[in-house]
Design a protein around this motif. Structure first.
Motif, PDB file in Angstrom:
ATOM      1  N   LEU A 141      37.602  43.042  37.474  1.00  0.00           N
ATOM      2  CA  LEU A 141      37.663  41.651  37.029  1.00  0.00           C
ATOM      3  C   LEU A 141      39.080  41.245  36.623  1.00  0.00           C
ATOM      4  O   LEU A 141      39.555  40.166  36.993  1.00  0.00           O
ATOM      5  N   THR A 142      39.782  42.088  35.891  1.00  0.00           N
ATOM      6  CA  THR A 142      41.133  41.754  35.448  1.00  0.00           C
ATOM      7  C   THR A 142      42.058  41.507  36.634  1.00  0.00           C
ATOM      8  O   THR A 142      42.855  40.564  36.620  1.00  0.00           O
ATOM      9  N   LEU A 143      41.922  42.322  37.677  1.00  0.00           N
ATOM     10  CA  LEU A 143      42.754  42.108  38.865  1.00  0.00           C
ATOM     11  C   LEU A 143      42.408  40.783  39.541  1.00  0.00           C
ATOM     12  O   LEU A 143      43.305  40.076  40.028  1.00  0.00           O
ATOM     13  N   ARG A 144      41.132  40.436  39.586  1.00  0.00           N
ATOM     14  CA  ARG A 144      40.743  39.145  40.174  1.00  0.00           C
ATOM     15  C   ARG A 144      41.338  37.982  39.380  1.00  0.00           C
ATOM     16  O   ARG A 144      41.824  37.001  39.947  1.00  0.00           O
TER      17      ARG A 144
ATOM     18  N   PRO B 141      46.463  52.071  40.188  1.00  0.00           N
ATOM     19  CA  PRO B 141      46.032  50.690  39.980  1.00  0.00           C
ATOM     20  C   PRO B 141      47.057  49.918  39.145  1.00  0.00           C
ATOM     21  O   PRO B 141      47.609  50.469  38.197  1.00  0.00           O
ATOM     22  N   PRO B 142      47.301  48.679  39.530  1.00  0.00           N
ATOM     23  CA  PRO B 142      48.291  47.874  38.790  1.00  0.00           C
ATOM     24  C   PRO B 142      47.751  47.401  37.440  1.00  0.00           C
ATOM     25  O   PRO B 142      46.598  47.307  37.215  1.00  0.00           O
TER      26      PRO B 142
ATOM     27  N   ALA C 226      44.034  35.313  40.715  1.00  0.00           N
ATOM     28  CA  ALA C 226      43.742  33.879  40.668  1.00  0.00           C
ATOM     29  C   ALA C 226      44.850  33.099  39.952  1.00  0.00           C
ATOM     30  O   ALA C 226      45.077  31.931  40.250  1.00  0.00           O
ATOM     31  N   ARG C 227      45.538  33.751  39.034  1.00  0.00           N
ATOM     32  CA  ARG C 227      46.646  33.110  38.311  1.00  0.00           C
ATOM     33  C   ARG C 227      47.948  33.148  39.105  1.00  0.00           C
ATOM     34  O   ARG C 227      48.976  32.706  38.617  1.00  0.00           O
TER      35      ARG C 227
END
Length: 148
Positions: free
Chosen positions: A85-88, A147-148, A92-93
């Motif tokens: 979710l955080t990556l999404r 993972p970033p 999106a930002r």
């Protein structure tokens, strides 16, 4: 395929050179520093059949866990499930999320993740079931970058 065949695909991806440019062959997408492989896919799921799709998704998540148990024995205990979710939200930002993490964040909700071993590569396994109009896939990612 079965778990032994999934492991063989993962082993081959851990041993191969990453392509210099994005490329697709069979069920593997590769690019600079990563491979993303479709290990298994559902067939014949129609968007209007939510109950059947939910059952298939449960089967794919069970398959992911069975594969992960074998990978735990081979690679050491996986990290806590890695939520996407955080990556999404970051994507999106407008933040640039590198591949394969960007695509994985759009297709999966969480990943089982192993830190690099002697290959120096990260391994992630997840179920792509976010799009109800699309099939369900068991995915494996092998990447040089965590993972970033």
């Amino acid at each position: 395929m079965d778990i032994a065949e999934y492991l063989a695909v993962i082993d081959r991806l851990c041993a191969r050179e990453f392509p210099a440019e994005r490329d697709r062959s069979d069920l593997v997408v590769g690019g600079p520093g990563y491979f993303l492989a479709e290990l298994e896919a559902s067939h014949g799921l129609r968007p209007g059949c939510a109950e059947r799709r939910a059952g298939a998704a449960d089967d794919f998540h069970a398959l992911k866990e069975a594969l992960s148990e074998v990978l735990d024995a081979r690679k050491g205990r996986r990290q806590q499930p890695w939520g996407m979710l955080t990556l999404r939200v970051r994507r999106a930002r407008g933040e640039a999320i590198p591949e394969p993490w960007s695509e994985l964040s759009l297709r999966t909700d969480e990943l089982n993740l192993w830190e690099p071993d002697e290959t120096g590569r990260w391994l992630a396994v997840g179920v792509a079931d976010r799009d109800p109009a699309d099939g369900i896939q068991l995915l494996a990612a092998v990447t040089a970058m965590g993972p970033p």
